[in-house]
Write an enzyme that holds these catalytic residues in place. Structure first.
Site, short mmCIF file in Angstrom:
data_model
loop_
_atom_site.label_atom_id
_atom_site.label_comp_id
_atom_site.label_asym_id
_atom_site.label_seq_id
_atom_site.Cartn_x
_atom_site.Cartn_y
_atom_site.Cartn_z
N GLN A 1 0.51 20.60 5.30
CA GLN A 1 1.01 19.72 6.23
C GLN A 1 2.03 18.61 5.66
O GLN A 1 2.26 17.92 6.63
CB GLN A 1 -0.27 18.95 6.75
CG GLN A 1 -1.24 19.52 7.46
CD GLN A 1 -2.12 18.57 8.20
OE1 GLN A 1 -2.59 17.51 7.70
NE2 GLN A 1 -2.81 18.92 9.28
N CYS A 2 2.71 19.13 4.75
CA CYS A 2 3.69 18.20 4.40
C CYS A 2 4.74 17.90 5.39
O CYS A 2 5.16 16.64 5.24
CB CYS A 2 4.54 18.68 3.04
SG CYS A 2 5.03 20.38 3.45
N GLY A 3 5.15 18.87 6.32
CA GLY A 3 6.24 18.54 7.13
C GLY A 3 5.60 17.56 8.20
O GLY A 3 6.48 16.58 8.69
#
Length: 349
Positions: free
Chosen positions: A129-131
Site C-alpha cells: 500500500q505504499c502509494g
C-alpha cells in the site's frame, strides 16, 4: 526482715487535691480559608489568610503529531493493525538536524543550507500500500483538517480498478484518485525529474506543496536502481538547498546548528537562487514513505536516476500468486520517469 538493698519505708503520700474548676478558654477563631489543622506549624500566622498556591504550569507542547484517525476499523483488520502501529511523528527539523549531524560527511561544509519543509504524519503500511499511504500523508496538506481516511482511498482505488490489493503501478491513476478523493490539483510530470522539470519540482517544494515519487527502494529505504523490481512510493514535502550565501531577507539560522537556515513564517522573504543541475550534492529531497516513521534526506540526483529506470515488473511478484493491476505498457508506461505534483485546489501555478 528488711533487705539491705531495699529503700527505707516511707509513709504513704496524701491523695492529690483536685484543682479548682475553671471556665473553659475558647480557642481563637480561625481566619477564613485556613485549613482546620490540629497542630498548625508555629510559623503559620493566625491573623492573615494563606494565599492560594500558584497555578500549575501548562503542560509542555507535544513534539509529535497524534496518531492518525482511520474510519472503518471494525471492518478492516489490515487498517486496524496499521493504525495501531502509528505513533507520534518526529518533527521535520529535528529529523533533518539529526541526519546532518549523523551523516555530516555527506553535506558540504563550505555551503550554507536552507530547509523548506511541511510537516507530515506517519502511517506504517501493511502490504503493498505504499502509494496509497504516501497519498494519504500528502492529503493532510491538501484536504480539509479532518483529512481523508486511508480506508476511503483504498476503497476508491479498488472500485475504480486502479488496484487489486493496494498496489499502484500508474502515476496517471494516482493523479485521478488524488483529484477525486482529495479535491486537489494533480499535475502529471513526465520526462523525469531532471532537465527543465528540475526547477519546476524545486519551486513546487519551496512553495510547500507535496510531490509523489515512484522509485526503487533499497534495504535502507533510500533510492536505488533495480529496474523496477523494488518499485516503491514516497512523498516529498520539503527540500534542503546548499548555497554559497543565504538571502538576508526572511531567513533565520538554527540556534543549535550553525549554517542551517529556515524561512521565517509569515514574513516577506527573498527567494533563493536554485543550485545548478551540474552541481551534485547540493539538493536533497526531504521524503517519507510507508516503512519508517522518520524523514529521510535523499540526494536529488539519486532520486532522479532511480525514478528514470523503472522499467520491469518484479519476477518475484509475478510468481507470488497474487493479483496486481498493471497498466497497458507495464511498469515502464506507468511509472518510469514520472511523478505527481499536488497542490490545493485554490492554489495558483
Amino acid at each position: 526482715m528488711i533487705s539491705p538493698c531495699s529503700p527505707p519505708l516511707e509513709p504513704p503520700a496524701p491523695p492529690p487535691t483536685p484543682p479548682a474548676p475553671q471556665a473553659p478558654i475558647p480557642p481563637p477563631p480561625l481566619p477564613p480559608h485556613l485549613p482546620d489543622l490540629a497542630f498548625p506549624p508555629p510559623s503559620l500566622s493566625l491573623e492573615a489568610p494563606i494565599p492560594p498556591p500558584p497555578p500549575l504550569p501548562p503542560p509542555p507542547p507535544a513534539t509529535g503529531v497524534a496518531p492518525p484517525h482511520v474510519y472503518g476499523l471494525e471492518k478492516s483488520r489490515l487498517l486496524k493493525e496499521a493504525l495501531e502501529k502509528a505513533g507520534p511523528v518526529p518533527g521535520s527539523r529535528e529529523d533533518v538536524k539529526r541526519l546532518l549531524k549523523l551523516h555530516k560527511e555527506r553535506f558540504r561544509s563550505d555551503l550554507q543550507w536552507i530547509l523548506f519543509c511541511a510537516e507530515l504524519p506517519s502511517l506504517i503500511q501493511e502490504g503493498p500500500q505504499c502509494g496509497l499511504v504516501a497519498l494519504w500523508m500528502a492529503g493532510t496538506l491538501l484536504a480539509p483538517p479532518s483529512g481523508v481516511p486511508l480506508e476511503r482511498l483504498v476503497h476508491m482505488a479498488v472500485e475504480r480498478g486502479y488496484t487489486a490489493q493496494g498496489e499502484m503501478f500508474s502515476v496517471a491513476d494516482m493523479g485521478g484518485l488524488a483529484r477525486e478523493a482529495l479535491g486537489c490539483q494533480a499535475e502529471l510530470l513526465c520526462g523525469g525529474l531532471g532537465g527543465p522539470n528540475r526547477d519546476r519540482v524545486l519551486q513546487h517544494l519551496v512553495a510547500g506543496n507535496p510531490l509523489l515519487i515512484p522509485y526503487d527502494e533499497d534495504f535502507n529505504h533510500e533510492p536505488c536502481q533495480r529496474k523496477g523490481y523494488k518499485a516503491h512510493w514516497a512523498v516529498s514535502a520539503g527540500v534542503l538547498l546548499g548555497l554559497q550565501h543565504v538571502p538576508s531577507l526572511g531567513y533565520a539560522e538554527d540556534p543549535e546548528l550553525p549554517g542551517l537556515f529556515y524561512p521565517v513564517p509569515h514574513t516577506p522573504r527573498q527567494p533563493p537562487s536554485l543550485p545548478e543541475e551540474d552541481s551534485p550534492g547540493v539538493v536533497y529531497l526531504l521524503s517519507k514513505q510507508g516503512k519508517s516513521w522518520h524523514y529521510q534526506l535523499w540526494d536529488y540526483d539519486q532520486v532522479r536516476d532511480s525514478n528514470l529506470q523503472l522499467t520491469d515488473f518484479s519476477p518475484s511478484r509475478a510468481a507470488d500468486g497474487r493479483e496486481y493491476v498493471v497498466p497497458a505498457g507495464g511498469v515502464r508506461a506507468g511509472l518510469c520517469g514520472q511523478a505527481l505534483l499536488l497542490r490545493p485546489q485554490d492554489s495558483s501555478h
